[in-house]
Design a protein around this motif. Structure first.
Motif, PDB file in Angstrom:
ATOM      1  N   ILE A   1       0.874  -1.175   0.000  1.00 39.54           N
ATOM      2  CA  ILE A   1       0.000   0.000   0.000  1.00 39.54           C
ATOM      3  C   ILE A   1       0.910   1.223   0.000  1.00 39.54           C
ATOM      4  CG2 ILE A   1      -1.696   1.354   1.281  1.00 39.54           C
ATOM      5  CD1 ILE A   1      -2.865  -1.204   2.363  1.00 39.54           C
ATOM      6  N   LEU A   2       0.754   2.082  -1.000  1.00 36.14           N
ATOM      7  CA  LEU A   2       1.579   3.278  -1.113  1.00 36.14           C
ATOM      8  C   LEU A   2       0.949   4.444  -0.364  1.00 36.14           C
ATOM      9  CD1 LEU A   2       2.627   3.321  -4.881  1.00 36.14           C
ATOM     10  CD2 LEU A   2       4.098   2.825  -2.916  1.00 36.14           C
ATOM     11  N   LEU A   3       1.789   5.241   0.273  1.00 27.57           N
ATOM     12  CA  LEU A   3       1.365   6.502   0.863  1.00 27.57           C
ATOM     13  C   LEU A   3       1.854   7.619  -0.056  1.00 27.57           C
ATOM     14  CD1 LEU A   3       2.245   5.903   4.634  1.00 27.57           C
ATOM     15  CD2 LEU A   3       0.065   5.505   3.463  1.00 27.57           C
ATOM     16  N   THR A   4       0.925   8.370  -0.634  1.00 22.49           N
ATOM     17  CA  THR A   4       1.290   9.403  -1.595  1.00 22.49           C
ATOM     18  C   THR A   4       0.915  10.779  -1.064  1.00 22.49           C
ATOM     19  OG1 THR A   4      -0.833   9.389  -2.771  1.00 22.49           O
ATOM     20  CG2 THR A   4       0.801   7.776  -3.458  1.00 22.49           C
ATOM     21  N   ALA A   5       1.577  11.800  -1.583  1.00 24.41           N
ATOM     22  CA  ALA A   5       1.228  13.171  -1.219  1.00 24.41           C
ATOM     23  C   ALA A   5      -0.142  13.504  -1.791  1.00 24.41           C
ATOM     24  CB  ALA A   5       2.281  14.140  -1.753  1.00 24.41           C
ATOM     25  N   LEU A   6      -0.914  14.273  -1.063  1.00 20.71           N
ATOM     26  CA  LEU A   6      -2.252  14.636  -1.500  1.00 20.71           C
ATOM     27  C   LEU A   6      -2.190  15.332  -2.850  1.00 20.71           C
ATOM     28  CD1 LEU A   6      -5.249  14.720  -0.699  1.00 20.71           C
ATOM     29  CD2 LEU A   6      -4.841  16.957   0.313  1.00 20.71           C
TER      30      LEU A   6
ATOM     31  N   GLY B   1       2.458  -2.194  -9.832  1.00 15.21           N
ATOM     32  CA  GLY B   1       2.174  -3.346  -8.990  1.00 15.21           C
ATOM     33  C   GLY B   1       1.719  -3.083  -7.575  1.00 15.21           C
ATOM     34  N   ALA B   2       1.580  -1.818  -7.159  1.00 13.75           N
ATOM     35  CA  ALA B   2       1.051  -1.543  -5.819  1.00 13.75           C
ATOM     36  C   ALA B   2      -0.385  -2.055  -5.725  1.00 13.75           C
ATOM     37  CB  ALA B   2       1.097  -0.050  -5.525  1.00 13.75           C
ATOM     38  N   ASP B   3      -0.768  -2.501  -4.559  1.00 15.48           N
ATOM     39  CA  ASP B   3      -2.103  -3.071  -4.380  1.00 15.48           C
ATOM     40  C   ASP B   3      -3.146  -2.017  -4.017  1.00 15.48           C
ATOM     41  OD1 ASP B   3      -1.794  -6.308  -4.213  1.00 15.48           O
ATOM     42  OD2 ASP B   3       0.016  -5.259  -3.604  1.00 15.48           O
ATOM     43  N   ASP B   4      -2.701  -0.910  -3.452  1.00 12.99           N
ATOM     44  CA  ASP B   4      -3.618   0.175  -3.104  1.00 12.99           C
ATOM     45  C   ASP B   4      -2.774   1.396  -2.785  1.00 12.99           C
ATOM     46  OD1 ASP B   4      -5.937   1.562  -2.619  1.00 12.99           O
ATOM     47  OD2 ASP B   4      -6.663   0.239  -1.040  1.00 12.99           O
ATOM     48  N   TYR B   5      -3.432   2.502  -2.562  1.00  9.67           N
ATOM     49  CA  TYR B   5      -2.725   3.736  -2.212  1.00  9.67           C
ATOM     50  C   TYR B   5      -3.600   4.527  -1.249  1.00  9.67           C
ATOM     51  CZ  TYR B   5      -6.063   6.092  -5.173  1.00  9.67           C
ATOM     52  OH  TYR B   5      -7.237   6.559  -5.690  1.00  9.67           O
TER      53      TYR B   5
ATOM     54  N   ALA C   1      -8.426  -0.142   7.503  1.00 11.94           N
ATOM     55  CA  ALA C   1      -9.453  -0.777   6.675  1.00 11.94           C
ATOM     56  C   ALA C   1      -8.864  -1.240   5.347  1.00 11.94           C
ATOM     57  CB  ALA C   1     -10.605   0.191   6.432  1.00 11.94           C
ATOM     58  N   ARG C   2      -8.007  -0.415   4.745  1.00 14.99           N
ATOM     59  CA  ARG C   2      -7.398  -0.796   3.471  1.00 14.99           C
ATOM     60  C   ARG C   2      -6.428  -1.960   3.639  1.00 14.99           C
ATOM     61  NH1 ARG C   2      -7.606   3.231  -0.838  1.00 14.99           N
ATOM     62  NH2 ARG C   2      -9.021   4.894  -0.230  1.00 14.99           N
TER      63      ARG C   2
END
Length: 238
Positions: A79-84, A97-101, A113-114
């Motif tokens: 799960i990636l954490l990205t800048a808003l 290939g990330a599964d979510d962000y 939850a994610r």
């Protein structure tokens, strides 16, 4: 009783990684922190993890580069954490290939939850049906254990995690038309956002590995107004 999920939290901001690890531990998970990609690699080499929470903007190797490297091997979901507002990072992460962000700043409850959703999806995608199989189509064979595509001349082509998932979606549904929403749901478990081109980009990259002439695809064909279709029969071989 199911084992407690072990999450690796990778972020160069000490306050964030400590707050996230504490929150996850308070909610029934094990959590280990790493400050950058190098420490992440050391943690992965030393122990087993069920999922990685990975910040995109880090010194040294970026989260996107680390995610691309992880997706090319047998590693936990990411799960990636990205800048808003950084849509380019979000889309690029999903494509490699990330599964979510999740965009920063985020609510820890949403992250939890994610994580649970991705873990459930990963467990569903691990069954024996993917283990030890060799699927032949149009003179090519997919080795599901090694995630390698064997060509007619025995040349080996390695697939990334996202390419493997997408190809499996087609191989398990040959000659069926699958629209973008179907493919995104099958491969990632999420719904497409407006103007989401993730699947189109992934199909384009997969074609470069399976088609003789990617510019004129004969295997993964485009169905006008419908989506995509694997125009080949599939059989299991020993």
């Amino acid at each position: 009783m199911a084992p407690t999920p072990h999450i690796l939290v990778v972020d160069d901001h000490r306050e964030i990684r400590e707050a996230v690890t504490r929150y996850l531990e308070r909610n029934g998970m094990r959590a280990t922190a790493a400050c950058d990609a190098a420490e992440m690699d050391a943690r992965l080499a030393a122990g087993r993890f069920d999922l990685i929470v990975l910040d995109v903007m880090m010194p040294g190797e970026s989260g996107l580069d680390a995610c691309r490297r992880l997706a090319a091997g047998e590693n936990p979901p990411v799960i990636l954490l990205t800048a808003l507002g950084e849509d380019d990072d979000r889309i690029a992460g999903l494509e490699i290939g990330a599964d979510d962000y999740l965009a920063k700043p985020f609510n820890p409850r949403e992250l939890l939850a994610r994580i649970r959703t991705v873990l459930r999806r990963a467990h569903r995608q691990e069954p024996a049906r993917l283990s030890g199989r060799h699927l032949e189509f149009a003179g090519r064979v997919l080795d599901t254990d090694r995630r390698i595509l064997l060509g007619a001349d025995d040349a080996e082509t390695t697939l990334t995690t996202s390419e493997f998932r997408l190809l499996m979606a087609f191989l398990e549904r040959p000659r069926l038309v699958l629209n973008r929403d179907d493919l995104l749901e099958i491969t990632t478990g999420r719904r497409a956002a407006l103007f989401d081109r993730t699947i189109d980009n992934q199909v384009s990259r997969l074609r470069r590995k399976v088609e003789r002439e990617p510019g004129h695809p004969e295997l993964i064909t485009t169905v006008r107004g419908g989506g995509y279709c694997l125009s080949a029969d599939v059989r299991e071989v020993s």
